[in-house]
Every structure is written in structure tokens, then in C-alpha cells.
Design an enzyme around this catalytic site. Structure first.
Site, PDB file in Angstrom:
ATOM      1  N   ASN A  98       0.847  -1.194   0.000  1.00  0.00           N
ATOM      2  CA  ASN A  98       0.000   0.000   0.000  1.00  0.00           C
ATOM      3  C   ASN A  98       0.880   1.240   0.000  1.00  0.00           C
ATOM      4  O   ASN A  98       0.423   2.340   0.283  1.00  0.00           O
ATOM      5  CB  ASN A  98      -0.937   0.014   1.217  1.00  0.00           C
ATOM      6  CG  ASN A  98      -2.175  -0.825   0.938  1.00  0.00           C
ATOM      7  OD1 ASN A  98      -2.689  -0.837  -0.187  1.00  0.00           O
ATOM      8  ND2 ASN A  98      -2.624  -1.559   1.937  1.00  0.00           N
ATOM      9  N   HIS A 119       4.359   5.456  -2.935  1.00  0.00           N
ATOM     10  CA  HIS A 119       5.597   5.752  -3.654  1.00  0.00           C
ATOM     11  C   HIS A 119       5.997   4.578  -4.556  1.00  0.00           C
ATOM     12  O   HIS A 119       6.311   4.741  -5.725  1.00  0.00           O
ATOM     13  CB  HIS A 119       6.694   6.063  -2.634  1.00  0.00           C
ATOM     14  CG  HIS A 119       8.068   6.076  -3.191  1.00  0.00           C
ATOM     15  ND1 HIS A 119       8.597   7.166  -3.817  1.00  0.00           N
ATOM     16  CD2 HIS A 119       9.007   5.102  -3.237  1.00  0.00           C
ATOM     17  CE1 HIS A 119       9.825   6.875  -4.217  1.00  0.00           C
ATOM     18  NE2 HIS A 119      10.095   5.627  -3.873  1.00  0.00           N
ATOM     19  N   ASP A 146      10.795  -6.926  -1.145  1.00  0.00           N
ATOM     20  CA  ASP A 146      11.388  -6.729   0.174  1.00  0.00           C
ATOM     21  C   ASP A 146      12.782  -6.136  -0.038  1.00  0.00           C
ATOM     22  O   ASP A 146      13.469  -6.500  -0.996  1.00  0.00           O
ATOM     23  CB  ASP A 146      11.476  -8.048   0.943  1.00  0.00           C
ATOM     24  CG  ASP A 146      11.553  -7.813   2.443  1.00  0.00           C
ATOM     25  OD1 ASP A 146      10.995  -6.804   2.923  1.00  0.00           O
ATOM     26  OD2 ASP A 146      12.179  -8.618   3.149  1.00  0.00           O
ATOM     27  N   THR A 147      13.148  -5.216   0.834  1.00  0.00           N
ATOM     28  CA  THR A 147      14.411  -4.489   0.672  1.00  0.00           C
ATOM     29  C   THR A 147      15.220  -4.525   1.956  1.00  0.00           C
ATOM     30  O   THR A 147      14.650  -4.501   3.046  1.00  0.00           O
ATOM     31  CB  THR A 147      14.113  -3.009   0.316  1.00  0.00           C
ATOM     32  OG1 THR A 147      13.481  -2.966  -0.948  1.00  0.00           O
ATOM     33  CG2 THR A 147      15.389  -2.179   0.248  1.00  0.00           C
ATOM     34  N   GLY A 207      13.595   6.289   5.231  1.00  0.00           N
ATOM     35  CA  GLY A 207      14.444   5.187   5.708  1.00  0.00           C
ATOM     36  C   GLY A 207      15.883   5.631   5.948  1.00  0.00           C
ATOM     37  O   GLY A 207      16.142   6.622   6.633  1.00  0.00           O
ATOM     38  N   ASP A 250      17.972   6.818   3.793  1.00  0.00           N
ATOM     39  CA  ASP A 250      18.446   7.684   2.709  1.00  0.00           C
ATOM     40  C   ASP A 250      19.471   8.729   3.150  1.00  0.00           C
ATOM     41  O   ASP A 250      20.395   9.040   2.409  1.00  0.00           O
ATOM     42  CB  ASP A 250      17.253   8.413   2.054  1.00  0.00           C
ATOM     43  CG  ASP A 250      16.593   7.565   0.992  1.00  0.00           C
ATOM     44  OD1 ASP A 250      17.155   6.507   0.635  1.00  0.00           O
ATOM     45  OD2 ASP A 250      15.519   7.956   0.507  1.00  0.00           O
ATOM     46  N   HIS A 263      18.030   0.613  -6.080  1.00  0.00           N
ATOM     47  CA  HIS A 263      17.812  -0.840  -5.980  1.00  0.00           C
ATOM     48  C   HIS A 263      16.417  -1.220  -6.460  1.00  0.00           C
ATOM     49  O   HIS A 263      16.243  -2.139  -7.238  1.00  0.00           O
ATOM     50  CB  HIS A 263      18.007  -1.236  -4.510  1.00  0.00           C
ATOM     51  CG  HIS A 263      17.373  -0.262  -3.538  1.00  0.00           C
ATOM     52  ND1 HIS A 263      17.744   1.062  -3.482  1.00  0.00           N
ATOM     53  CD2 HIS A 263      16.359  -0.393  -2.654  1.00  0.00           C
ATOM     54  CE1 HIS A 263      17.020   1.686  -2.577  1.00  0.00           C
ATOM     55  NE2 HIS A 263      16.152   0.820  -2.070  1.00  0.00           N
ATOM     56  N   ARG A 264      15.395  -0.476  -5.973  1.00  0.00           N
ATOM     57  CA  ARG A 264      14.011  -0.823  -6.331  1.00  0.00           C
ATOM     58  C   ARG A 264      13.757  -0.569  -7.812  1.00  0.00           C
ATOM     59  O   ARG A 264      13.074  -1.330  -8.479  1.00  0.00           O
ATOM     60  CB  ARG A 264      13.044  -0.002  -5.472  1.00  0.00           C
ATOM     61  CG  ARG A 264      11.713  -0.686  -5.256  1.00  0.00           C
ATOM     62  CD  ARG A 264      10.884  -0.027  -4.181  1.00  0.00           C
ATOM     63  NE  ARG A 264      11.353   1.269  -3.821  1.00  0.00           N
ATOM     64  CZ  ARG A 264      12.066   1.519  -2.716  1.00  0.00           C
ATOM     65  NH1 ARG A 264      12.313   0.564  -1.857  1.00  0.00           N
ATOM     66  NH2 ARG A 264      12.505   2.722  -2.456  1.00  0.00           N
TER      67      ARG A 264
HETATM   68  P1  IMP Z   1      10.768  -2.383   2.486  1.00  0.00           P
HETATM   69  O1  IMP Z   1      11.058  -3.821   2.228  1.00  0.00           O
HETATM   70  O2  IMP Z   1      10.673  -1.573   1.240  1.00  0.00           O
HETATM   71  O3  IMP Z   1       9.623  -2.186   3.413  1.00  0.00           O
HETATM   72  O4  IMP Z   1      12.036  -1.792   3.233  1.00  0.00           O
HETATM   73  C1  IMP Z   1      12.575  -2.299   4.444  1.00  0.00           C
HETATM   74  C2  IMP Z   1      13.345  -1.190   5.121  1.00  0.00           C
HETATM   75  O5  IMP Z   1      14.491  -0.859   4.318  1.00  0.00           O
HETATM   76  C3  IMP Z   1      12.540   0.092   5.254  1.00  0.00           C
HETATM   77  O6  IMP Z   1      11.914   0.192   6.479  1.00  0.00           O
HETATM   78  C4  IMP Z   1      13.597   1.168   5.127  1.00  0.00           C
HETATM   79  O7  IMP Z   1      14.106   1.429   6.399  1.00  0.00           O
HETATM   80  C5  IMP Z   1      14.659   0.536   4.278  1.00  0.00           C
HETATM   81  N1  IMP Z   1      14.568   1.007   2.886  1.00  0.00           N
HETATM   82  C6  IMP Z   1      13.947   0.387   1.842  1.00  0.00           C
HETATM   83  N2  IMP Z   1      14.100   1.087   0.715  1.00  0.00           N
HETATM   84  C7  IMP Z   1      14.796   2.194   1.055  1.00  0.00           C
HETATM   85  C8  IMP Z   1      15.248   3.314   0.307  1.00  0.00           C
HETATM   86  O8  IMP Z   1      15.031   3.443  -0.897  1.00  0.00           O
HETATM   87  N3  IMP Z   1      15.950   4.238   1.000  1.00  0.00           N
HETATM   88  C9  IMP Z   1      16.209   4.141   2.327  1.00  0.00           C
HETATM   89  N4  IMP Z   1      15.807   3.128   3.062  1.00  0.00           N
HETATM   90  C10 IMP Z   1      15.105   2.142   2.439  1.00  0.00           C
END
Ligand code: IMP
Length: 195
Positions: free
Chosen positions: A9, A12, A69-70, A150, A152, A177-178
Site C-alpha cells: 500500500n 511511492h 522486500d528491501t 528510511g 536515505d 535498488h528498487r
Molecule cells: P521495504 O522492504 O521496502 O519495506 O524496506 C525495508 C526497510 O528498508 C525500510 O523500512 C527502510 O528502512 C529501508 N529502505 C527500503 N528502501 C529504502 C530506500 O530506498 N531508502 C532508504 N531506506 C530504504
């Protein structure tokens, strides 16, 4: 037109992928399919978590879907915070506390190499496809900039001397990355669309 659910949800992320797909696919968010469940993220890897989220939606709605997932992987911390990036400073933490913990853990450390890694899991006709995006960089000694979210404000991508939080959003959204993982997903979807 083909439809896919994106197990998120996060506005961005939705805007980013819709922009790359340029209207060739309809991407539905979880809210748009009335899914307000807390989807568990119990995996020990980014891939496992992305797959768990995508399978959860596939099981419930029986349609093609994807999830991401990141994690931020820091070399001198042996890849931490990694899959635990969102809750590095504890379950009830926030980005500021996560960054505080990271900077403290790296205090005095000269090797500041790090990378952001995203894994996207696509379930298409019950089959799993994975797409990975990595951006290499380094962790600054302190926060710089106010943009983004996050980690950044402490991540300086390779080839730049500014953090993601200082760079214009268009730059970050092109090299991140994304964006890399999303472009791989989109290339795959487009190639299938042409057949
Ligand atoms: P998610 O899997 O996209 O929810 O990311 C997991 C965590 O990684 C997030 O809570 C952020 O703290 C961090 N994160 C993910 N993408 C980014 C980004 O593009 N910049 C900075 N932090 C990120």
C-alpha cells in the site's frame, strides 16, 4: 489489459512501478482489492519475505501478483541490518532510531561500504519468478539531507558525493535498488505481453 496485484500500500512504490509500466498493465494495490491484512514477514531472507507476501495474496485472491522486500547490507557488519532493516533498532523503532543504531555500530569504522538490495517475487500462473536490484555505495559518518525516507540520509550511492536524501528524487528513482529490480520485472512482463 492484464492485471496484477502489487502486495503493497506504499503509494511511492505504486507510482514508481506504474510509471515504468506506462499503462501497459493494471497494477492494483492491496487497498484496491480490499486487503487490509497484516501480511507476515517471517522469512530470514529478502527473497523469502517477498515470496511469503506474494504467495499470501495468490492464495487469497487466486491471481497473478508480486511483492518486494528491501534491505540495507553493510559490509563491516557482515550484511546487517539486511532483512531486519525495518526493525533494526527493535520492534517499535523508526528510521531515526535505526540510523542512530547504525551510526553507532559503525563508529570509527573506516570500511563504510554498503548496498541496498531489493528482491521482487512474482507469482504468475502459480510459478515463482525473482528479480533483484542492487545499488552499491557507502554509509556517511553522519546524516545529510532531508529528502527520501528510511536510511536515505546516510547512504551515498557509488559515483556520487551526496546521500540519497540530498539527491533529487528523480535521480534516486532512476538508479535505486528498487528501480533496478522493477525494471527487470517490467522487462519480463513486457516480453510476455508481446508473445
Ligand atoms: P521495504 O522492504 O521496502 O519495506 O524496506 C525495508 C526497510 O528498508 C525500510 O523500512 C527502510 O528502512 C529501508 N529502505 C527500503 N528502501 C529504502 C530506500 O530506498 N531508502 C532508504 N531506506 C530504504
Amino acid at each position: 489489459m492484464k492485471e496484477l496485484i502489487f502486495a503493497t500500500n506504499n503509494i511511492h512504490k505504486l507510482q514508481e512501478i506504474r510509471a515504468i509500466l506506462d499503462g501497459d498493465f493494471i497494477i492494483r494495490s492491496l487497498a484496491e482489492v480490499n486487503c487490509f491484512d497484516e501480511i507476515p514477514e517471517t522469512g530470514n531472507t529478502l527473497q523469502a519475505n517477498a515470496e511469503i507476501k506474494a504467495r499470501y495474496i495468490e492464495d487469497k485472491y487466486h491471481c497473478n501478483c508480486f511483492a518486494d522486500d528491501t534491505g540495507l547490507e553493510v559490509e563491516c557488519l557482515q550484511g546487517a541490518p539486511g532483512v531486519f532493516s525495518a526493525r533494526y533498532a527493535g520492534e517499535d523503532c523508526n528510521s531515526e532510531k535505526n540510523i542512530d543504531k547504525l551510526l553507532l555500530a559503525m563508529e570509527g569504522e573506516s570500511n563504510r561500504l554498503a548496498q541496498f538490495r531489493t528482491v521482487i517475487a512474482l507469482i504468475e500462473n502459480n510459478e515463482l519468478f525473482l528479480f533483484e536490484g542492487i545499488i552499491k555505495g557507502r554509509i556517511a559518518n553522519e546524516r545529510f539531507g532531508t529528502g527520501g525516507f528510511g536510511y536515505d540520509s546516510v547512504f551515498i550511492p557509488e559515483g556520487y558525493d551526496k546521500t540519497f536524501a540530498e539527491l533529487p528524487a528523480e535521480v534516486k528513482n532512476t538508479i535505486s535498488h528498487r528501480a533496478i529490480a522493477s525494471k527487470k520485472l517490467v522487462a519480463y512482463l513486457m516480453s510476455k505481453n508481446e508473445k
